[in-house]
Scaffold this motif. Structure first.
Motif, PDB file in Angstrom:
ATOM      1  N   ARG A 131     -25.966 -15.575   4.677  1.00  0.00           N
ATOM      2  CA  ARG A 131     -25.690 -16.965   4.313  1.00  0.00           C
ATOM      3  C   ARG A 131     -25.342 -17.084   2.838  1.00  0.00           C
ATOM      4  O   ARG A 131     -24.401 -17.777   2.457  1.00  0.00           O
ATOM      5  N   ILE A 191     -25.642 -24.183   4.838  1.00  0.00           N
ATOM      6  CA  ILE A 191     -25.393 -23.079   5.755  1.00  0.00           C
ATOM      7  C   ILE A 191     -26.771 -22.625   6.245  1.00  0.00           C
ATOM      8  O   ILE A 191     -27.549 -22.038   5.492  1.00  0.00           O
ATOM      9  N   THR A 222     -21.752 -18.246   1.365  1.00  0.00           N
ATOM     10  CA  THR A 222     -21.717 -19.453   0.539  1.00  0.00           C
ATOM     11  C   THR A 222     -21.051 -19.174  -0.802  1.00  0.00           C
ATOM     12  O   THR A 222     -20.193 -19.946  -1.255  1.00  0.00           O
ATOM     13  N   SER A 247     -17.128 -17.126   5.921  1.00  0.00           N
ATOM     14  CA  SER A 247     -16.590 -17.847   4.770  1.00  0.00           C
ATOM     15  C   SER A 247     -15.317 -18.602   5.142  1.00  0.00           C
ATOM     16  O   SER A 247     -15.131 -19.753   4.742  1.00  0.00           O
ATOM     17  N   TYR A 305     -22.309 -24.700  -5.666  1.00  0.00           N
ATOM     18  CA  TYR A 305     -23.215 -24.151  -4.658  1.00  0.00           C
ATOM     19  C   TYR A 305     -24.566 -23.868  -5.283  1.00  0.00           C
ATOM     20  O   TYR A 305     -24.669 -23.496  -6.440  1.00  0.00           O
ATOM     21  N   THR A 354     -27.857 -21.632  -0.503  1.00  0.00           N
ATOM     22  CA  THR A 354     -26.963 -21.604   0.654  1.00  0.00           C
ATOM     23  C   THR A 354     -26.432 -22.993   0.985  1.00  0.00           C
ATOM     24  O   THR A 354     -26.113 -23.284   2.134  1.00  0.00           O
ATOM     25  N   SER A 355     -26.311 -23.836  -0.033  1.00  0.00           N
ATOM     26  CA  SER A 355     -25.775 -25.178   0.153  1.00  0.00           C
ATOM     27  C   SER A 355     -24.541 -25.363  -0.710  1.00  0.00           C
ATOM     28  O   SER A 355     -24.493 -24.907  -1.847  1.00  0.00           O
ATOM     29  N   LEU A 356     -23.568 -26.062  -0.146  1.00  0.00           N
ATOM     30  CA  LEU A 356     -22.360 -26.433  -0.877  1.00  0.00           C
ATOM     31  C   LEU A 356     -22.424 -27.919  -1.183  1.00  0.00           C
ATOM     32  O   LEU A 356     -22.686 -28.731  -0.298  1.00  0.00           O
TER      33      LEU A 356
END
Length: 176
Positions: free
Chosen positions: A38, A72, A42, A119, A58, A61-63
């Protein structure tokens, strides 16, 4: 080892570890492998989106996009595809290569293929989110994008296979 010798012990160690260690703790191993998958997907996705001019940040594991936050999760890490992908990769490697070294090198690209495929799926999700909104993150669209990830990963893996099969062909040409 005592009754059959070193060779038989060496032959039996992999199946014994598989049955006694990996299978009982399969879920724990998958969760352990999920986080690096993850995190890698990311980071790669954020880098590509930044190159394309999208304002993305980012964290773990976050956008964080200007109009949405996308996490994610373990289910979206590609780890679930890993189990099925092992069999597909094994068959592809056996069909594409003759030399053991090239088989091992190609087989090692399972993880990068899954990361790149994931991705690309995340990037496609972001693009579709900008076009159609939040419905992309839920239900059928999300499931379809998961299948797209599998197709991306298989295609990437097969492309690497063609690259690794070039040395096999050159050696065959030298022999003839």
């Amino acid at each position: 080892l005592y009754f059959s010798g070193f060779f038989m012990a060496a032959v039996c160690i992999a199946p014994a570890l598989w049955c006694c260690v990996f299978m009982p703790y399969h879920e724990e191993f998958m969760l352990l492998m999920s986080f690096p998958l993850r995190l890698s997907a990311t980071m790669l996705c954020a880098g590509i989106l930044k190159l394309c001019g999208t304002g993305v940040v980012y964290a773990g594991t976050s956008l964080h996009l200007p109009d949405a936050d996308i996490a994610i999760t373990d289910a979206c890490s590609g780890i679930n595809q890993f189990d099925a992908f092992i069999l597909i990769a094994f068959i592809a490697v056996q069909l594409l290569h003759k030399k053991t070294l090239w088989k091992f090198l190609h087989f090692a690209f399972i993880i990068p293929a899954i990361i790149v495929g994931n991705s690309l799926r995340i990037i496609l999700t972001v693009i579709l989110f900008h076009i159609w909104g939040g419905c992309i993150l839920l239900g059928t669209w999300h499931i379809v994008l998961g299948y797209v990830q599998i197709v991306f990963a298989i295609l990437i893996f097969l492309v690497f296979g063609k690259i690794f099969s070039v040395p096999d062909r050159k050696q065959e040409g030298e022999r003839s």
